[in-house]
Design an enzyme around this catalytic site. Sequence first.
Site, PDB file in Angstrom:
ATOM      1  N   VAL A   1       0.849  -1.192   0.000  1.00  0.00           N
ATOM      2  CA  VAL A   1       0.000   0.000   0.000  1.00  0.00           C
ATOM      3  C   VAL A   1       0.885   1.242   0.000  1.00  0.00           C
ATOM      4  O   VAL A   1       1.927   1.274   0.659  1.00  0.00           O
ATOM      5  CB  VAL A   1      -0.927   0.006   1.242  1.00  0.00           C
ATOM      6  CG1 VAL A   1      -1.741   1.283   1.298  1.00  0.00           C
ATOM      7  CG2 VAL A   1      -1.861  -1.209   1.235  1.00  0.00           C
ATOM      8  N   LYS A   2       0.441   2.235  -0.772  1.00  0.00           N
ATOM      9  CA  LYS A   2       1.162   3.518  -0.793  1.00  0.00           C
ATOM     10  C   LYS A   2       0.271   4.567  -0.158  1.00  0.00           C
ATOM     11  O   LYS A   2      -0.907   4.688  -0.523  1.00  0.00           O
ATOM     12  CB  LYS A   2       1.467   3.877  -2.248  1.00  0.00           C
ATOM     13  CG  LYS A   2       1.942   5.311  -2.471  1.00  0.00           C
ATOM     14  CD  LYS A   2       2.307   5.552  -3.925  1.00  0.00           C
ATOM     15  CE  LYS A   2       2.547   7.018  -4.210  1.00  0.00           C
ATOM     16  NZ  LYS A   2       3.075   7.272  -5.565  1.00  0.00           N
TER      17      LYS A   2
END
Length: 297
Positions: A201-202
């Site tokens: 996840v960013k």
Amino acid sequence: MPEHDEKESKQFYADIPAKHEPFFLKGAGALDWGMQNRLARVFNPASGRTVMLAIDHGYFQGPTTGLERVDLNIVPLLPYTNALMLTRGILRSTIPASFTQGIVLRASGGPSILKELSNEQIAVDIEDAARLNVSAMAVQVFVGGEHETQSIHNMTRLVDAGLRYGIATLGVTAVGKDMVRNAKYFRLACRICAELGAQVVKTYYVDEGFETITASCPVPVVMAGGKKLPELDALTMAYRAVSEGAAGVDMGRNIFQSDAPAAMIQAVGKVVHELMKPERAYDFYQTLRHEVAGVRA
Ligand code: R5P
């Protein structure tokens, strides 16, 4: 045809148990070998972290400042990056195929900056991602946005396709103009991405409670760069993020819009992989920058 192997003195080391080394990334132990191998091209196995260079901005905003000529502005930075996040158009047209680090392919798109950005669709066929030998596919997720469900559905479809081919999915938590940017919101958005299958996840850094975002997300979180900051501030933000649990950074403008992008990406690398303090990394940046200026003079 090989000869029959009749040697009697084989070494089976029956008293030594086979080695079992756990995979180094958070939440990735149950992934298949191919996906782990691809993730090991994005994240440095020695530090467990990544310096990912994001240059995918053109997919909705055209030739962004610093990306007017990817061949001239970005290709010289490739030796310093663990992974490159970009569109298939720039990958095929401009990036040398001899680049062997991770490729994170922008896999969603549709609207330009002239329209509602959350109205994205999947923009890449999984077969093309496999053909390009990418390590992961990136998709924007607009939690709370106008097209929230559609963007989450884009992500889950990519997760399903990626699992079939061993290609990871990076969920990118997008923030609309009027949306809050605090730990409570990013905990929600990151956790939704991970729960629904994203392997990475960013998300954005927040000054208060960032460690609660990384702690409550069961997969690696990489910090998004965001708008251009003074170099020391960007290095400080990266330092705080990795100290508070981020598995590295996915930075664009803070690198390619720097006065000295090659010096900046190397300084970011010192922070991310060696946990170098921001002030020292800034001195390192200045030294490299002046060396290059000296060579040019
Ligand atoms: C996010 O919306 C996109 O992935 C961007 O194109 C990019 O990754 C942002 O990078 P940065 O904010 O560090 O310039």
